[in-house]
Every structure is written in C-alpha cells, then in structure tokens.
Write an enzyme that holds these catalytic residues in place. Structure first.
Site, short mmCIF file in Angstrom:
data_model
loop_
_atom_site.label_atom_id
_atom_site.label_comp_id
_atom_site.label_asym_id
_atom_site.label_seq_id
_atom_site.Cartn_x
_atom_site.Cartn_y
_atom_site.Cartn_z
N ALA B 22 4.63 1.54 10.91
CA ALA B 22 3.83 2.76 11.01
C ALA B 22 4.17 3.62 12.24
CB ALA B 22 2.34 2.39 10.97
N ARG B 54 7.94 7.71 2.08
CA ARG B 54 7.00 6.58 2.14
C ARG B 54 5.60 7.15 1.99
NH1 ARG B 54 8.79 1.81 4.47
NH2 ARG B 54 7.32 0.98 2.98
N ASP B 189 -0.83 0.81 7.68
CA ASP B 189 0.00 1.96 7.32
C ASP B 189 -0.83 3.21 7.10
OD1 ASP B 189 1.58 -0.61 6.38
OD2 ASP B 189 3.02 0.99 6.77
N LYS B 200 0.80 -3.71 4.43
CA LYS B 200 1.78 -4.46 3.64
C LYS B 200 1.10 -5.32 2.57
CE LYS B 200 5.32 -4.35 4.07
NZ LYS B 200 5.93 -3.24 3.28
#
Lengths: 297, 297
Positions: B22, B54, B189, B200
């Site tokens: 991140a 992403r 994230d 994750k």
C-alpha cells in the site's frame, strides 16, 4: 504403478505420500501385515513400524490391528480393500441427502477415490449427489503445503465431470462472506470418542469460518476412522513433517534459505463445530451416535 | 534495479507486482504523475491508467491525486516518498505499545519495508517493538498465491534479526488453538469510512479466527490508506488476478491443465472484527477516531 515387496517399501511409500488418505491407509496397513506374514518378518515389529509412519491416522492403526487379529492377514487385508468401495458408496448416499439441489460444496485436501480404495468419502458425498442428479459444484481448496486439493481432488473431479473451481486456501473466508458456499464437507484422519476431528491442516479454520457464517460443516468418514480409545482431540498425536514441504515446490525454493518452518500435517476441529458425521451407517449428530448406529446395524 | 521511463513502464511494474504494498503504491502513483508531467503525457490519462492497475489500492489513487493536485507533481512525489519512512516509524512506535513483552505476532502478506518506501507498517510495529527491547517473534504466513510472506517478509525479518517461523496459511487455526499467538497484525490496502478493511486475501479468515480465540486483531496502515469517500467494505472493488498465480509456481504446474481458478487478490474484514487501527497519529478503536486524530493533529 508402485510395487511394495517388503514392509520397508510400504513404509517408505506411506511416508512419501505415494499412499495417503484415511481409508487407503487402512487397507495399506492391513496389506502391510499380510506382506510381513508372507515374507516372514516378525508381525509385531512390522505393525509397530507401519503405525509409526503416520501417527495421526486412525485407519492405518485400525487396518494393522484388524490384520494382526485375523487368522489369515492376507484374506483380511483383501476383505478390507474390497469392502472400502461399498462402504464409501453407502456413506456417499447418506451424505448426498444432506446437500440441497445445486449445492456449492467447499472441500479441503483429498477425500476422494485417491484417498480410498475407491469412490471417496467427502468427494463420495459430492459424487453421490452428482449421480442422483442434484448438480453439486465444488470449491476445491488447493491445500497447502502438499496441494492434495489442486493435484488430486481437481484431477478426480475433472475426470468425473463434476463442476469445480480451484482456489487458494485463503479464499474460503471471501467465498463464505459472499454467500457462495452452501456446505463444507471434509474427510477425517481420526475422530476421538467425543467427536473431535483430526484432519488435514486447514480444516479447523474452515470449521470456525463455517460456524461464523452459519453454514453446515460435515465430516465424512468411515467408522474405521473413529477411535473410541481416544477420549478427545487433545490426545490425538499430530504429525509434523519436513520444512521443505513448505519451503520448496518441484525444486523451486519459495522462501529464503535457512528459514525456520513449522509444518503440522493436521489440526483438530472440536466436536462443537461439527454439524454432522456421515458414515457408511448414516448421518449422526455426534460421534457416540455414529458408533451406536454402527453397533445396532 | 527497475528503471521506469514512462507511465506504461510503471503500470507494467505495478501489474507485475515489482512495485506492491500500500504505501509503496502511494509513492509510485505520485511518481507516475510526475513522470507523465516530465515526459509530456496527458496527466488525466496517466492518472486513469495508473489507478486502474490495482483497483483495490487506496494509497495508489491517493498518491496519484496528491500529485495531480500539486503545482509541482515531482516535488510532491518526492515529498510523499520522503515522508513515508518517518510516518511508518511513528506508526510502528504507536503499535509497539500494544504488544506485550515477547509477543508472538501472526502476520499475513508483506507489510514491511518492501511494501513501503521503508520501515514497514505491520512489520514496522514488530520492528519498533524489537528496537525497544520487547523481543517479539513472528509467525509469517507464506501468503498464497503470490507468497509475499515467504518471499518478502521472511527475507526482511531474517535481515533484521527478528525471530520468525514461516508457516503455510492453513496453520493459523492450529497456532491460535494452541495458545501460540498473542496478536494478529496486518496492513491494509483500503479502509472504508466505516472501518471495513480490504487487505490481502486470507486476512478476513485470520480476523474471524482471532475473534474466535479472543485475540486482538490490529490493522496497521498510514492515513493515506483510509478512504472516507468509500462508505463500507461492500463498495471496495476487489481485484481478480490471473489463474496461473494459483496454478503455476516458477514454471512448475500445481494443478491439472484446464482447471477453472478463482483468484481474488483481496478480501474484506468487517470493522467489528478489528480491535484497533494503528496509524502514524496513534491507535484508534474506529476509522472515524483515526481520521479525527489526524484532523486534530
């Protein structure tokens, strides 16, 4: 084809996982005693060595003891192997009735025909549902570190024409939270008298997740997996295996040299998290009920 | 050393995970806008392409927007990168106070210096505890499918001299049931306004397991990971990645050809399962409190 001509050959095959899966180990254990009898090895020593290969596996010890107690170990071993498929078919038919139409079943490791002499236990349940037209589909956990799900269960389901999707083990939470799982069905390596279940490492987290999402968690195992001598899960020995099962795949290193690894082959799911036990004699809410049903069958 | 001379180069590096984590993505996003400005590419188009690499990553979009809004994108990008280490050190110091002496910390993925410009977030917490003499140790989840734990976190901890043990992700339940974990510390994230956390894949099961075992579950993330525009976790886009991340490792096939794979890169942990959020401004019980602390800092 693997040809085992001595108890040592067979022990090496079991340690190396060429033969694995609870019911298959039951038959292999009996065959091992028969092999010792045929080659003139002392039976007690052969039995001890065979049982030591996979200390968690109840069926292995059960098969060894059954053959030891028989007047003709070879005849008994053949009988155990021959019975296995029929038992699994009965188990599968009982379990299939638990699944709704088009059930999305999450399974872990391989409790299919490759874990048995044939048909399968957890996969036997899915297979029986498929054969009866219920159109189940399967989320296949790859099952680190040895990848029995990705290598074995995926292969079996592909051959059987049962729809499935392979996932990394870490996906189970996302799938359950997304309402994409109807039931978890797993096999077992040993079931204690109180119903605590030792099965492939990663089974217990699935049971906790299933409970958190109010999903049924079914354990599919023949009666030979139940160990009434073992009071509860704390008494089940948990096999630890080599660090390289985690750190290396196919010669490819997955972690720096010299790292410390902890690699337990099994974990224990407390009986409170098990919705039902599916055996060849039917579906039972507790281990005691499963054994009672067997005794009165 | 990877040299990105265009926004396309940088986008490819991000998609290929050469740059990941991140905080590192925040700096990379800003650098990407600066790169577009330097090479004369249209900034809006560069921003759109960078953010699309992403979609789950809040910091990436944050870095892009910060650079876009700056009068000098390059200066802003350098400032973000330079600030990162100092922010992570402050975050680490706050988090370290949550850990008991000799804490056994379970972490997932890599939220270390390799996920940041330096120092780390979740690993920054462990590192600060280590530097202050609290002697923490770490259970490192290997983190399938891309193995950021086994490849990156293990490497970092080895270099830092912090004791750790690598485990397959499926071991977490066994470790917690055995009383071998004191706290779970992970990065993030994206954190929605209500505190739901995208991180994750595999993070959510750890949060459920931690709750089941009454263990604290800490999320360590800089304020740039919080997305106040996103009301809750259901609104966080979850990136799906290639099947071969699961089915192949280092050219070695782990599953039969042609299997269907579902590969989500992230899952969402509901805020109810988060014990506390650790940011550079302190420790907060809720996302609102974390953002309030920042506003009044």
């Amino acid at each position: 084809m693997l040809d085992c001509r001595s108890v040592d050959d067979l022990c090496a095959a079991i340690v190396g996982l060429a033969v694995r899966g609870a019911p298959a180990l039951g038959a292999a254990g009996a065959m091992g005693v028969a092999l010792a009898a045929a080659t003139g090895e002392p039976l007690d020593d052969a039995a001890r060595r065979l049982k030591a290969t996979r200390p968690t596996a109840a069926n292995l010890a059960w098969g060894v003891e059954r053959a030891l107690a028989a007047s003709d170990p070879a005849e008994e071993a053949v009988r155990i192997a021959a019975d296995d498929v029929a038992r699994n078919r009965r188990l599968g038919a009982h379990g299939a009735e638990l699944l709704p139409e088009e059930a999305r079943v999450l399974t872990h490791c391989n409790a299919g025909s490759l874990a048995c002499v044939g048909y399968g236990t957890a996969i036997g349940v899915v297979r029986a549902a498929h054969e009866s037209g219920r159109r189940p589909s399967v989320w296949v956990d790859e099952t680190r570190p040895v990848l029995q799900g990705g290598r074995l269960t995926a292969w079996e389901l592909q051959r059987l024409g049962i729809p499935f999707t392979l996932v990394a083990d870490v996906m189970a939470g996302s799938l359950m939270a997304g309402g994409e799982v109807d039931a978890v069905v797993v096999g077992a390596d040993r079931i204690a008298a109180n119903g605590d279940v030792a099965n492939k490492i990663g089974t217990y987290p699935l049971a906790v997740l299933a409970r958190h999402h109010d999903l049924p968690f079914y354990v599919a195992a023949p009666l030979s997996t139940f160990d009434p001598e073992c009071p509860d899960g704390s008494q089940i020995p948990i096999e630890r295996r080599d660090a390289d099962e985690v750190a290396v795949i196919g010669g490819h290193r997955l972690a720096p040299m010299g790292v410390q690894v902890e690699n337990r082959a099994f974990d224990v799911t407390p009986h409170e998290l098990v919705t039902a036990y599916v055996t060849e004699e039917g579906v039972a809410a507790t281990a005691v009920a499963a054994l009672d049903a067997a005794a009165s069958a």
